[in-house]
Design an enzyme around this catalytic site. Structure first.
Site, mmCIF file in Angstrom:
data_model
loop_
_atom_site.group_PDB
_atom_site.id
_atom_site.type_symbol
_atom_site.label_atom_id
_atom_site.label_comp_id
_atom_site.label_asym_id
_atom_site.label_seq_id
_atom_site.Cartn_x
_atom_site.Cartn_y
_atom_site.Cartn_z
ATOM 1 N N ASN A 1 70.734 46.575 108.985
ATOM 2 C CA ASN A 1 70.534 45.689 107.837
ATOM 3 C C ASN A 1 71.842 45.182 107.233
ATOM 4 O O ASN A 1 71.878 44.083 106.677
ATOM 5 C CB ASN A 1 69.735 46.448 106.765
ATOM 6 C CG ASN A 1 69.779 45.750 105.425
ATOM 7 O OD1 ASN A 1 69.052 44.800 105.176
ATOM 8 N ND2 ASN A 1 70.691 46.197 104.539
ATOM 9 N N ARG B 1 72.258 48.680 98.351
ATOM 10 C CA ARG B 1 71.740 47.625 97.466
ATOM 11 C C ARG B 1 70.708 46.779 98.211
ATOM 12 O O ARG B 1 70.584 46.864 99.430
ATOM 13 C CB ARG B 1 72.873 46.687 97.021
ATOM 14 C CG ARG B 1 73.934 47.357 96.196
ATOM 15 C CD ARG B 1 74.985 46.367 95.731
ATOM 16 N NE ARG B 1 75.930 46.012 96.776
ATOM 17 C CZ ARG B 1 76.088 44.762 97.253
ATOM 18 N NH1 ARG B 1 75.367 43.765 96.774
ATOM 19 N NH2 ARG B 1 76.958 44.519 98.212
ATOM 20 N N THR C 1 75.663 34.432 113.604
ATOM 21 C CA THR C 1 75.494 35.894 113.747
ATOM 22 C C THR C 1 74.017 36.270 113.724
ATOM 23 O O THR C 1 73.587 37.171 114.448
ATOM 24 C CB THR C 1 76.234 36.679 112.645
ATOM 25 O OG1 THR C 1 75.665 36.390 111.362
ATOM 26 C CG2 THR C 1 77.717 36.355 112.636
ATOM 27 N N GLY D 1 73.857 49.492 105.337
ATOM 28 C CA GLY D 1 73.877 48.650 104.131
ATOM 29 C C GLY D 1 72.698 48.925 103.221
ATOM 30 O O GLY D 1 72.008 48.008 102.784
ATOM 31 N N TYR E 1 77.421 32.431 109.526
ATOM 32 C CA TYR E 1 76.353 33.372 109.203
ATOM 33 C C TYR E 1 75.144 33.134 110.116
ATOM 34 O O TYR E 1 74.592 34.065 110.701
ATOM 35 C CB TYR E 1 75.955 33.189 107.732
ATOM 36 C CG TYR E 1 74.808 34.049 107.270
ATOM 37 C CD1 TYR E 1 74.987 35.415 107.023
ATOM 38 C CD2 TYR E 1 73.543 33.505 107.043
ATOM 39 C CE1 TYR E 1 73.940 36.210 106.587
ATOM 40 C CE2 TYR E 1 72.491 34.288 106.608
ATOM 41 C CZ TYR E 1 72.698 35.635 106.373
ATOM 42 O OH TYR E 1 71.655 36.421 105.946
ATOM 43 N N SER F 1 67.613 36.506 109.941
ATOM 44 C CA SER F 1 67.421 35.594 108.813
ATOM 45 C C SER F 1 66.736 34.342 109.337
ATOM 46 O O SER F 1 66.880 33.995 110.516
ATOM 47 C CB SER F 1 68.789 35.211 108.233
ATOM 48 O OG SER F 1 68.681 34.057 107.416
ATOM 49 N N VAL G 1 80.323 49.284 109.138
ATOM 50 C CA VAL G 1 79.622 49.175 110.426
ATOM 51 C C VAL G 1 80.477 48.490 111.498
ATOM 52 O O VAL G 1 80.217 48.658 112.693
ATOM 53 C CB VAL G 1 78.253 48.447 110.301
ATOM 54 C CG1 VAL G 1 77.269 49.262 109.495
ATOM 55 C CG2 VAL G 1 78.423 47.040 109.747
HETATM 56 P P1 NAP Z 1 73.337 42.365 99.635
HETATM 57 O O1 NAP Z 1 72.518 42.449 98.417
HETATM 58 O O2 NAP Z 1 74.608 41.599 99.608
HETATM 59 O O3 NAP Z 1 73.642 43.863 100.158
HETATM 60 C C1 NAP Z 1 74.405 44.022 101.307
HETATM 61 C C2 NAP Z 1 74.420 45.464 101.720
HETATM 62 O O4 NAP Z 1 75.168 45.566 102.937
HETATM 63 C C3 NAP Z 1 75.088 46.366 100.711
HETATM 64 O O5 NAP Z 1 74.415 47.600 100.690
HETATM 65 C C4 NAP Z 1 76.499 46.527 101.278
HETATM 66 O O6 NAP Z 1 77.088 47.777 100.993
HETATM 67 C C5 NAP Z 1 76.209 46.500 102.765
HETATM 68 N N1 NAP Z 1 77.358 46.142 103.577
HETATM 69 C C6 NAP Z 1 78.048 44.989 103.586
HETATM 70 N N2 NAP Z 1 79.028 45.047 104.487
HETATM 71 C C7 NAP Z 1 78.961 46.259 105.074
HETATM 72 C C8 NAP Z 1 79.701 46.909 106.085
HETATM 73 N N3 NAP Z 1 80.727 46.309 106.676
HETATM 74 N N4 NAP Z 1 79.339 48.157 106.436
HETATM 75 C C9 NAP Z 1 78.321 48.789 105.836
HETATM 76 N N5 NAP Z 1 77.563 48.221 104.868
HETATM 77 C C10 NAP Z 1 77.895 46.969 104.489
HETATM 78 O O7 NAP Z 1 72.520 41.750 100.839
HETATM 79 P P2 NAP Z 1 70.931 41.613 101.068
HETATM 80 O O8 NAP Z 1 70.510 40.317 100.498
HETATM 81 O O9 NAP Z 1 70.243 42.851 100.660
HETATM 82 O O10 NAP Z 1 70.918 41.459 102.650
HETATM 83 C C11 NAP Z 1 70.627 42.521 103.532
HETATM 84 C C12 NAP Z 1 70.461 41.943 104.931
HETATM 85 O O11 NAP Z 1 69.408 40.980 104.902
HETATM 86 C C13 NAP Z 1 71.698 41.212 105.432
HETATM 87 O O12 NAP Z 1 71.857 41.423 106.813
HETATM 88 C C14 NAP Z 1 71.369 39.754 105.158
HETATM 89 O O13 NAP Z 1 72.056 38.900 106.018
HETATM 90 C C15 NAP Z 1 69.875 39.750 105.413
HETATM 91 N N6 NAP Z 1 69.163 38.650 104.772
HETATM 92 C C16 NAP Z 1 69.176 38.495 103.419
HETATM 93 C C17 NAP Z 1 68.464 37.445 102.863
HETATM 94 C C18 NAP Z 1 68.408 37.201 101.379
HETATM 95 O O14 NAP Z 1 67.868 36.177 100.961
HETATM 96 N N7 NAP Z 1 68.885 38.097 100.532
HETATM 97 C C19 NAP Z 1 67.782 36.545 103.683
HETATM 98 C C20 NAP Z 1 67.790 36.732 105.059
HETATM 99 C C21 NAP Z 1 68.484 37.795 105.592
HETATM 100 P P3 NAP Z 1 78.055 48.076 99.711
HETATM 101 O O15 NAP Z 1 77.439 47.462 98.499
HETATM 102 O O16 NAP Z 1 78.064 49.574 99.671
HETATM 103 O O17 NAP Z 1 79.401 47.521 100.038
#
Ligand code: NAP
Length: 244
Positions: free
Chosen positions: A87, A12, A155, A9, A152, A139, A61
């Site tokens: 990630n 982005r 997981t 992932g 969520y 998270s 994934v």
């Molecule tokens: P995001 O902006 O929504 O980006 C998600 C990324 O995951 C994208 O690159 C997307 O790829 C990829 N993805 C989604 N489903 C996938 C799959 N089935 N196989 C491969 N790639 C997949 O999310 P983010 O905020 O950067 O979050 C990244 C991680 O941090 C996640 O695990 C999230 O739970 C965790 N997190 C985020 C926050 C927050 O506040 N943002 C807080 C705590 C934890 P495509 O765009 O190519 O589809």
């Protein structure tokens, strides 16, 4: 010699920042994406333009065969994966009583089975070399639970269990497994919640703002580095004090 890392992932948000930070730290990076082909390609071009080794690979994934193919491709182009950053993740908001089976299954498949798939795909090489590193992105909701984000949070709590258990199981093989638990970070995932919620989350964060993806990436780069050689089975919270 450069060593090879796989960031799931990474097209982005936080994953993209992690891939860029690891490349700067000297890792050859496989940028995994699901749908954002252009964004992944742009990151790889940008890294290569700076003389860094990178490749993009599309794989869900949740799909074990696709993950195996990705790990083989990364090994062929960049060298066997010695650092895995789990990630890729999806979120869902809603009352638990309204949560349908399809949504529950998909959250578990991407957020929990995805890391299982990726770890099992990279392990044979790590075990044979008796070295390697895994960093899982959990998270704060996985630590303290999250109202209206139960699936969520489940997981993300599971990822912490995976981290601690694998750390124990793999330590004798020289493989470290750690976890970063971000707070609220400025990405599409949080932007999707709307401006009011975004502002409320920033206000609830003791440091008074959302985190930046680069700040999470720094925590991952540290855990992946030799500076963290004696650290395994840990959850490093990077949340601006949210659950302090
Ligand atoms: P995001 O902006 O929504 O980006 C998600 C990324 O995951 C994208 O690159 C997307 O790829 C990829 N993805 C989604 N489903 C996938 C799959 N089935 N196989 C491969 N790639 C997949 O999310 P983010 O905020 O950067 O979050 C990244 C991680 O941090 C996640 O695990 C999230 O739970 C965790 N997190 C985020 C926050 C927050 O506040 N943002 C807080 C705590 C934890 P495509 O765009 O190519 O589809």
């Amino acid at each position: 010699m450069r060593r090879s890392a796989l960031v799931t992932g990474a097209s982005r948000g936080i994953g993209r920042a992690i891939a860029a930070a690891l490349a700067r730290e000297g890792w050859s990076v496989c940028v995994n994406y699901l749908e954002s082909r252009d964004a992944a390609g742009e990151l790889v071009r940008d890294l290569r333009a700076r003389g860094l080794a990178a490749m993009a690979f599309q794989a869900d994934v949740a799909d074990r065969k696709a993950v195996d193919a990705m790990v083989r491709a990364a090994a062929a182009e960049l060298g066997p994966v010695e650092l895995l950053v789990n990630n890729a993740g999806i979120s869902h908001q809603g009352l638990f009583q309204d949560l349908d089976g399809e949504t529950w299954d998909r959250l578990l498949a991407v957020n929990l089975t995805g890391p299982r798939n990726a770890v099992q795909a990279v392990l044979p090489h790590m075990l044979s070399e008796k070295r390697g590193c895994v960093v899982n992105i959990s998270s704060i909701w996985g630590l303290r639970g999250g109202s209206c984000e139960t699936a969520y949070a489940v997981t993300k709590a599971g990822l912490i269990g995976l981290t601690r258990s694998l750390a124990l199981e793999l330590a004798p093989s020289g493989i470290r497994v750690n976890c970063v638990a971000p707070g609220c970070v400025e990405t599409d995932m949080v932007r999707a919640l709307g401006e009011d919620t975004r502002r409320m989350l920033a206000e609830e964060t003791p440091l008074g703002r959302l985190g930046r993806p680069e700040e999470i990436a720094e925590a991952v780069a540290f855990l992946a580095s030799e500076k963290a050689a004696f650290i395994t089975g840990q959850v490093l919270t990077a949340d601006g004090g949210f659950i302090a």
